[in-house]
Design an enzyme around this catalytic site. Structure first.
Site, PDB file in Angstrom:
ATOM      1  N   GLU A 129      37.476  31.727  34.170  1.00 29.76           N
ATOM      2  CA  GLU A 129      36.090  31.259  34.165  1.00 29.76           C
ATOM      3  C   GLU A 129      35.206  32.373  34.709  1.00 29.76           C
ATOM      4  O   GLU A 129      35.714  33.320  35.321  1.00 29.76           O
ATOM      5  CB  GLU A 129      35.968  29.975  34.997  1.00 29.76           C
ATOM      6  CG  GLU A 129      36.816  28.854  34.395  1.00 29.76           C
ATOM      7  CD  GLU A 129      36.627  27.515  35.092  1.00 29.76           C
ATOM      8  OE1 GLU A 129      35.989  27.473  36.155  1.00 29.76           O
ATOM      9  OE2 GLU A 129      37.127  26.524  34.532  1.00 29.76           O
ATOM     10  N   GLY A 133      38.720  34.653  37.770  1.00 28.78           N
ATOM     11  CA  GLY A 133      39.801  34.985  36.857  1.00 28.78           C
ATOM     12  C   GLY A 133      41.123  34.957  37.611  1.00 28.78           C
ATOM     13  O   GLY A 133      42.005  34.152  37.339  1.00 28.78           O
ATOM     14  N   SER A 134      41.217  35.826  38.617  1.00 28.77           N
ATOM     15  CA  SER A 134      42.463  35.921  39.378  1.00 28.77           C
ATOM     16  C   SER A 134      42.748  34.635  40.160  1.00 28.77           C
ATOM     17  O   SER A 134      43.892  34.199  40.266  1.00 28.77           O
ATOM     18  CB  SER A 134      42.393  37.116  40.336  1.00 28.77           C
ATOM     19  OG  SER A 134      42.307  38.316  39.603  1.00 28.77           O
ATOM     20  N   TRP A 158      36.182  35.320  29.110  1.00 25.80           N
ATOM     21  CA  TRP A 158      37.191  36.310  28.705  1.00 25.80           C
ATOM     22  C   TRP A 158      38.208  35.706  27.752  1.00 25.80           C
ATOM     23  O   TRP A 158      39.394  35.978  27.854  1.00 25.80           O
ATOM     24  CB  TRP A 158      37.898  36.905  29.931  1.00 25.80           C
ATOM     25  CG  TRP A 158      36.962  37.339  31.001  1.00 25.80           C
ATOM     26  CD1 TRP A 158      36.852  36.820  32.251  1.00 25.80           C
ATOM     27  CD2 TRP A 158      35.980  38.384  30.905  1.00 25.80           C
ATOM     28  NE1 TRP A 158      35.854  37.463  32.953  1.00 25.80           N
ATOM     29  CE2 TRP A 158      35.307  38.429  32.145  1.00 25.80           C
ATOM     30  CE3 TRP A 158      35.592  39.270  29.900  1.00 25.80           C
ATOM     31  CZ2 TRP A 158      34.278  39.321  32.405  1.00 25.80           C
ATOM     32  CZ3 TRP A 158      34.564  40.165  30.166  1.00 25.80           C
ATOM     33  CH2 TRP A 158      33.923  40.187  31.412  1.00 25.80           C
ATOM     34  N   GLN A 337      44.048  64.963  27.236  1.00 18.99           N
ATOM     35  CA  GLN A 337      44.058  66.271  27.887  1.00 18.99           C
ATOM     36  C   GLN A 337      44.793  67.309  27.037  1.00 18.99           C
ATOM     37  O   GLN A 337      44.333  68.440  26.885  1.00 18.99           O
ATOM     38  CB  GLN A 337      44.730  66.143  29.267  1.00 18.99           C
ATOM     39  CG  GLN A 337      44.565  67.357  30.154  1.00 18.99           C
ATOM     40  CD  GLN A 337      43.124  67.531  30.604  1.00 18.99           C
ATOM     41  OE1 GLN A 337      42.349  66.568  30.646  1.00 18.99           O
ATOM     42  NE2 GLN A 337      42.734  68.757  30.918  1.00 18.99           N
ATOM     43  N   GLY A 340      42.589  68.517  24.406  1.00 20.70           N
ATOM     44  CA  GLY A 340      41.355  69.162  24.826  1.00 20.70           C
ATOM     45  C   GLY A 340      40.143  68.473  24.225  1.00 20.70           C
ATOM     46  O   GLY A 340      40.093  67.249  24.133  1.00 20.70           O
ATOM     47  N   GLU A 364      45.897  39.428  31.648  1.00 17.43           N
ATOM     48  CA  GLU A 364      47.113  38.682  32.037  1.00 17.43           C
ATOM     49  C   GLU A 364      47.447  38.931  33.512  1.00 17.43           C
ATOM     50  O   GLU A 364      48.602  39.089  33.880  1.00 17.43           O
ATOM     51  CB  GLU A 364      48.324  39.058  31.150  1.00 17.43           C
ATOM     52  CG  GLU A 364      48.122  38.863  29.667  1.00 17.43           C
ATOM     53  CD  GLU A 364      48.083  37.411  29.222  1.00 17.43           C
ATOM     54  OE1 GLU A 364      48.056  36.521  30.090  1.00 17.43           O
ATOM     55  OE2 GLU A 364      48.072  37.176  27.998  1.00 17.43           O
TER      56      GLU A 364
END
Lengths: 378, 259
Positions: A129, A133-134, A158, A337, A340, A364
């Site tokens: 909500e 979330g957590s 989400w 990287q 480049g 998740e």
């Protein structure tokens, strides 16, 4: 994929991986960049995956599934993710969306499974909500019994597949505060009062719609209660353990795609009169990436085998999700990287891979939540 | 409707293909072998007809024992059964002999409709459907981009360079299709597993009453006398722009009829 050997438990699993690879190469890879650029959900591609039987792999054949162990299912997810993360995530989220009805639905609800697993219908999972979330146990979306229905009011956030899904697992409060007051309802997307909002403008994974869903006195028939009243939180947590493995497999596939692309580029690219692959600083970076991918794959499959054997796997799933997604963030960053400036522009897919990897550290259960789960098992 | 789909196993056209140095036939041993691409469209069309009108779909393949792999792949898309004409004496058969063998095999299958790809990616001669129809004494509707069925009446849109022709015939008939006719399905996982249990009948030349001398390299009506590798690409024409580069480019495109 660099000639990687897979150890699979059955001949049919090799056939399945072969089919997944054929479809991933033929249908996913050619479309991923354009759909991501447009932010368009590939509904037809998901239907193709469904018709091929890839949307119900870990469920029994009597319900329309393919009776595959998680160990095999997750490697299919990995193959799909290596060609298009959003398509793999769609399979993972859908598969997860079928779990509550399969594991806790009564006889009537389970009659819906063949349609849910057959691939024509798409599922979604409404737990988070806006304010939480957590801390899922604090959710506030309320379902009130009224005659033969629950009347659902609140806002979910989400939600992957919001506006695209045909059915939603809605976790809502039917009792008092805390985890025991939460129940799970299976709602048809066409229910009046279920209102998907505009899709979030995300950093990556743009072809996978994520949005809030407003429930404005949506009436869900009472026989769509999954499990008993108050079972919702337990169901959500069980499904999340499985979902974490799906995300871990997505991370392995995404990282493999980044590595394969970077290696291909490095082979072709010359500087100072020799292939850049001949420079040890770069070579070792790629070797580290390959090692991280193999380690994440092994960790993910080890947790999957515990699940397949019916043993507790919660902590191992959390470790796999944490390690695989952090690894994918590092490997995709290193792939940029290695290339480049060319890695940073949209002519090559690695900048997209890097953007996509970030979300895997969040969904998740954030990787901080994973550490919390792991530390509780110490 | 009883439908037979002709399926040929060919070397993957996306990979390096060779002729054998000893007898100038297609080198199948070193190649990655696949279902002839155009045949997949014929299979798809057969399955769609079956879904709409019922009946049975049978795969018919003439080829070496290794073609069994392509037969399984074809069956995994959905057909009911297969017939595999396999005989060492068939090696090197020309199109005429192939049509004789396939006609004999079709004689055992009672097909209302024979579907096949308009050409194979190895031979590319496009004559087989015509020869086969002639031998069977039925109509040949070739090069279809669309096929409609109304009872026993078949109508195709025959694809041409300029457009299409509408051609009609009654069943039984041979219909060959181009890749514009549909979009072939992927096999499903269940289909792959089910294909392992579907019946595949092997037929030899003896079973079909065809003499070995009528087929193979010895019985061939045409022969490849020699072959050589395609020459490497030449360097092409270089245009140095000295103020008239654009004109030269346009002249080149016009000469080659690109514009």
């Amino acid at each position: 994929m660099g000639g990687m050997e897979r150890l699979l438990p059955t001949d049919e699993a090799y056939e399945l991986l072969g089919l997944a690879t054929e479809i991933a190469d033929g249908e996913l890879a050619p479309r991923a960049a354009d759909f991501e650029a447009r932010g368009e959900f590939p509904r037809e591609v998901v239907r193709t995956l469904g018709r091929a039987g890839l949307l119900g792999l870990p469920y029994p054949e009597e319900h329309g599934g393919a009776a595959q162990p998680y160990e095999v299912y997750l490697q299919v997810i990995e193959v799909l993710a290596s060609r298009w993360l959003a398509a793999a995530e769609a399979v993972s989220v859908h598969t997860l969306s079928c779990y509550p009805v399969y594991a806790h639905g009564g006889e009537q609800l389970r009659k819906l499974l063949p349609d849910m697993l057959g691939g024509e219908l798409l599922g979604a999972y409404c737990l988070s909500e806006p304010q939480g979330g957590s801390d899922a146990a604090a959710l506030t979306t309320r379902a009130t019994r009224d005659g033969d229905s629950f009347v659902v009011t609140g806002t979910k956030a989400w939600i992957t597949h919001a506006g695209q899904a045909d059915f939603y697992n809605v976790f809502c409060r039917t009792g008092g505060p805390g985890p025991r007051g939460i129940s799970c309802l299976l709602a048809d997307a066409a229910t009046p009062g279920i209102l998907p909002q505009a899709a979030e403008k995300t950093m990556g994974l743009r072809s996978s719609p994520v949005a809030q869903i407003v429930f404005d006195e949506a009436r869900v028939p009472a026989d769509r209660l999954v499990g008993d009243l108050g079972d919702g939180f337990r169901i959500a947590m069980e499904a999340l353990d499985s979902g974490r493995l799906g995300i871990a497999a997505c991370a392995v596939g995404l990282a493999q795609a980044a590595l394969d692309y970077a290696v291909g580029y490095a082979r072709e690219r010359s500087q100072f009169g020799k292939s850049i692959l001949d420079f040890q600083g770069l070579r070792f970076m790629l070797a580290d990436a390959a090692t991280g991918i193999s380690a994440a794959r092994a960790l993910t499959l080890a947790a999957a085998r515990l699940r397949d054997a019916g043993r507790p796997y919660s902590a191992e799933a959390a470790k796999a999700k944490l390690f695989a997604t952090d690894m994918a963030m590092k490997v995709t960053t290193d792939a940029v990287q290695v290339m480049g400036g060319y890695g940073y522009v949209q002519d090559h897919p690695v900048e997209r891979y890097m953007r996509e990897a970030k979300v895997l550290q969040i969904v998740e259960g954030t990787n901080q939540i994973q550490r919390l789960v792991i530390s509780r098992h110490l | 409707m009883n439908i037979v789909v002709l399926v040929k196993q060919v070397p993957d056209s996306g990979a390096e293909r060779n002729l054998r140095t000893d007898d100038n036939t297609v080198d199948r041993g070193s190649a990655s072998n696949v279902i002839n691409e155009m045949d997949e469209y014929a299979i798809e069309e057969a399955l769609r007809i079956q879904e709409a009108h019922g009946g049975e779909v049978t795969i018919l393949t003439m080829g070496p024992s290794g073609a069994a792999e392509s037969i399984r792949k074809a069956l995994s898309m959905g057909p009911d059964k297969a017939v595999h004409v396999v005989d060492d004496a068939l090696h090197g058969s020309c199109a005429l002999a192939t049509s004789k063998v396939l006609a004999a095999a079709l004689g055992t299958l009672n097909a209302d409709l024979v579907l096949c790809g308009a050409e194979s990616t190895d031979g590319r001669v496009q004559v087989l459907p015509h020869m086969l129809a002639e031998r069977l004494g039925v109509a040949a509707l070739t090069g279809a981009r669309k096929l409609t069925i109304d009872g026993s009446a078949l109508t195709i849109e025959r694809q041409t360079d300029e457009g299409y022709e509408v051609v009609t015939a009654q069943t039984p008939a041979v219909v060959s299709v181009w890749d514009t006719i549909n979009e072939p399905r992927y096999p499903s996982f269940k289909g792959i597993m089910a294909a392992k249990k579907k019946p595949v009948q092997a037929l030899s030349l003896g079973d079909l009453g065809v003499a070995p001398s009528e087929v193979g390299l010895d019985g061939a009506s045409s022969a490849v006398v020699e072959h050589s590798k395609r020459p490497p690409r030449s360097g092409g024409q270089k245009v140095t722009d000295e103020g008239e580069g654009g004109v030269k480019l346009v002249e080149f495109l016009a000469t080659e009829k690109f514009v």
